[in-house]
Design a protein around this motif. Structure first.
Motif, mmCIF file in Angstrom:
data_model
loop_
_atom_site.group_PDB
_atom_site.id
_atom_site.type_symbol
_atom_site.label_atom_id
_atom_site.label_comp_id
_atom_site.label_asym_id
_atom_site.label_seq_id
_atom_site.Cartn_x
_atom_site.Cartn_y
_atom_site.Cartn_z
ATOM 1 N N GLU A 46 -48.611 -26.845 -101.829
ATOM 2 C CA GLU A 46 -47.531 -26.576 -100.867
ATOM 3 C C GLU A 46 -47.479 -25.088 -100.521
ATOM 4 N N ILE A 47 -47.555 -24.241 -101.567
ATOM 5 C CA ILE A 47 -47.533 -22.793 -101.349
ATOM 6 C C ILE A 47 -48.765 -22.349 -100.567
ATOM 7 N N ASN A 48 -49.924 -22.863 -100.966
ATOM 8 C CA ASN A 48 -51.172 -22.406 -100.349
ATOM 9 C C ASN A 48 -51.271 -22.779 -98.882
ATOM 10 N N MET A 49 -50.684 -23.897 -98.494
ATOM 11 C CA MET A 49 -50.783 -24.330 -97.098
ATOM 12 C C MET A 49 -50.035 -23.423 -96.134
ATOM 13 N N THR A 50 -49.247 -22.495 -96.671
ATOM 14 C CA THR A 50 -48.557 -21.521 -95.809
ATOM 15 C C THR A 50 -49.422 -20.290 -95.550
ATOM 16 N N THR A 51 -50.590 -20.180 -96.179
ATOM 17 C CA THR A 51 -51.409 -18.981 -96.043
ATOM 18 C C THR A 51 -52.297 -19.047 -94.805
ATOM 19 N N ALA A 52 -52.663 -17.864 -94.318
ATOM 20 C CA ALA A 52 -53.560 -17.774 -93.166
ATOM 21 C C ALA A 52 -54.940 -18.313 -93.515
ATOM 22 N N ASP A 53 -55.378 -18.101 -94.758
ATOM 23 C CA ASP A 53 -56.698 -18.586 -95.157
ATOM 24 C C ASP A 53 -56.774 -20.102 -95.146
ATOM 25 N N ALA A 54 -55.695 -20.779 -95.543
ATOM 26 C CA ALA A 54 -55.693 -22.242 -95.501
ATOM 27 C C ALA A 54 -55.786 -22.732 -94.057
ATOM 28 N N ARG A 55 -55.050 -22.090 -93.189
ATOM 29 C CA ARG A 55 -55.117 -22.471 -91.761
ATOM 30 C C ARG A 55 -56.515 -22.227 -91.207
ATOM 31 N N GLU A 56 -57.118 -21.088 -91.608
ATOM 32 C CA GLU A 56 -58.478 -20.787 -91.164
ATOM 33 C C GLU A 56 -59.471 -21.798 -91.722
ATOM 34 N N GLY A 57 -59.288 -22.207 -92.967
ATOM 35 C CA GLY A 57 -60.188 -23.180 -93.573
ATOM 36 C C GLY A 57 -60.172 -24.505 -92.843
ATOM 37 N N VAL A 58 -58.978 -24.986 -92.524
ATOM 38 C CA VAL A 58 -58.857 -26.258 -91.798
ATOM 39 C C VAL A 58 -59.408 -26.119 -90.383
ATOM 40 N N ARG A 59 -59.085 -25.007 -89.739
ATOM 41 C CA ARG A 59 -59.556 -24.778 -88.368
ATOM 42 C C ARG A 59 -61.079 -24.703 -88.317
ATOM 43 N N SER A 60 -61.675 -24.029 -89.288
ATOM 44 C CA SER A 60 -63.134 -23.900 -89.293
ATOM 45 C C SER A 60 -63.813 -25.260 -89.505
ATOM 46 N N PHE A 61 -63.162 -26.122 -90.305
ATOM 47 C CA PHE A 61 -63.707 -27.460 -90.524
ATOM 48 C C PHE A 61 -63.703 -28.254 -89.219
ATOM 49 N N VAL A 62 -62.585 -28.196 -88.521
ATOM 50 C CA VAL A 62 -62.460 -28.928 -87.255
ATOM 51 C C VAL A 62 -63.461 -28.393 -86.230
ATOM 52 N N GLU A 63 -63.648 -27.064 -86.238
ATOM 53 C CA GLU A 63 -64.539 -26.427 -85.262
ATOM 54 C C GLU A 63 -65.997 -26.383 -85.722
ATOM 55 N N ARG A 64 -66.266 -26.946 -86.911
ATOM 56 C CA ARG A 64 -67.622 -27.052 -87.447
ATOM 57 C C ARG A 64 -68.315 -25.689 -87.521
ATOM 58 N N ARG A 65 -67.644 -24.756 -88.199
ATOM 59 C CA ARG A 65 -68.192 -23.421 -88.406
ATOM 60 C C ARG A 65 -67.803 -22.941 -89.803
ATOM 61 N N SER A 66 -68.428 -21.869 -90.237
ATOM 62 C CA SER A 66 -68.096 -21.297 -91.529
ATOM 63 C C SER A 66 -66.752 -20.586 -91.460
ATOM 64 N N ALA A 67 -65.970 -20.719 -92.522
ATOM 65 C CA ALA A 67 -64.667 -20.068 -92.540
ATOM 66 C C ALA A 67 -64.827 -18.574 -92.810
ATOM 67 N N GLU A 68 -63.921 -17.789 -92.210
ATOM 68 C CA GLU A 68 -63.876 -16.346 -92.446
ATOM 69 C C GLU A 68 -62.501 -16.034 -93.024
ATOM 70 N N PHE A 69 -62.451 -15.878 -94.350
ATOM 71 C CA PHE A 69 -61.196 -15.682 -95.041
ATOM 72 C C PHE A 69 -60.824 -14.213 -95.092
ATOM 73 N N GLY A 70 -59.550 -13.946 -94.844
ATOM 74 C CA GLY A 70 -59.049 -12.575 -94.855
ATOM 75 C C GLY A 70 -58.329 -12.195 -96.125
ATOM 76 N N GLY A 71 -58.179 -13.166 -97.036
ATOM 77 C CA GLY A 71 -57.532 -12.864 -98.306
ATOM 78 C C GLY A 71 -56.023 -12.945 -98.290
ATOM 79 N N HIS A 72 -55.463 -13.591 -97.273
ATOM 80 C CA HIS A 72 -54.004 -13.695 -97.196
ATOM 81 C C HIS A 72 -53.587 -14.988 -96.514
#
Length: 261
Positions: free
Chosen positions: A235-261
């Motif tokens: 629940e806590i992690n799903m509020t992070t930018a990295d979690a949103r980036e991870g899901v978005r990268s999966f949908v867009e079929r690309r490697s995720a670029e995590f910013g650490g926040h």
């Protein structure tokens, strides 16, 4: 020369014990400095992984007992208090650090030095490294969290074997029983540790912190508590930018670029 060398490369903090003449036996000041630096690493968003290693032939020969002495009046509670504020505080600082911590064991890791390595999230060992539960040789009870860490890593019987006999354990044997993630050539230790740290530093930092917390707590809780903690962490992690980036990268079929926040 500082007793603990500190260096930052990108998002990786390297802490190097720097008393090679004493095989990096830890003084109280040195121990407190490591605790402070790990606490700062937790709070610093620019630091996303930590490496702990030593200079010379030893990773850490344990606590520096020179000057501790056995004479003089000792008040009730002195020993327990010293452990709580010293060795136990150091091990807790590693376990509680919110960034992944890698031990790069370059030589002998004995007593508290071995426990410092075992408390880390990942352990790399040079071929020349060895691990020694030295306490029994001195007529002492293992401290620095050893009786907590070792049974969780390798089971109670193997832990007792190491602690009862105090024999040196080679790096390959430590890997075989599960105390070490990987053994590398001495000349490759620093390079491998930094490569692992860079991989961790490019990952989803908050997700790694929450994962570390869940795993470390898992053996001390029942299934219901573990499942509840897992759900809360997710629940806590799903509020992070990295979690949103991870899901978005999966949908867009690309490697995720995590910013650490």
């Amino acid at each position: 020369m500082p007793a603990v060398l500190r260096a930052t490369s990108g998002h990786v903090l390297s802490l190097t014990l720097n008393r090679p003449e004493a095989l990096n036996a830890l003084t109280p000041d040195q121990r407190d400095e490591i605790v402070r630096l790990l606490s700062e690493a937790s709070a610093n968003p620019a630091i996303r992984a930590v490496v702990i290693t030593g200079t010379g032939r030893g990773f850490c020969a344990g606590a520096d007992l020179r000057g501790a002495g056995t004479s003089g009046e000792r008040l009730a509670g002195d020993v327990a208090r010293t452990l709580r504020t010293g060795a136990q505080r150091l091990i807790a600082a590693v376990l509680d650090c919110e960034k992944p911590v890698i031990a790069a064991v370059n030589g002998t890791a004995a007593g508290l030095g071995a426990h410092l390595a075992f408390a880390c999230d990942l352990v790399l060992a040079a071929e020349s490294a060895r691990f020694i539960e030295v306490f029994v040789r001195r007529g002492l009870v293992p401290d620095g969290g050893g009786a907590y860490l070792l049974p969780r890593l390798i089971g109670p019987q193997r832990a007792k074997e190491l602690m009862f006999f105090g024999d040196a354990l080679s790096a390959p044997d430590a890997e075989r029983v599960g105390l070490v993630n990987r053994v590398v050539r001495d000349e490759d230790l620093e390079k491998t540790a930094h490569a692992w740290a860079e991989r961790l530093a490019s990952g989803p930092t908050r997700a790694l912190a929450l994962t570390k917390q869940l795993v470390n707590a898992s053996l001390d809780t029942d299934r219901a508590a573990a499942f509840a903690a897992e759900a809360a962490a997710q629940e806590i992690n799903m509020t992070t930018a990295d979690a949103r980036e991870g899901v978005r990268s999966f949908v867009e079929r690309r490697s995720a670029e995590f910013g650490g926040h």
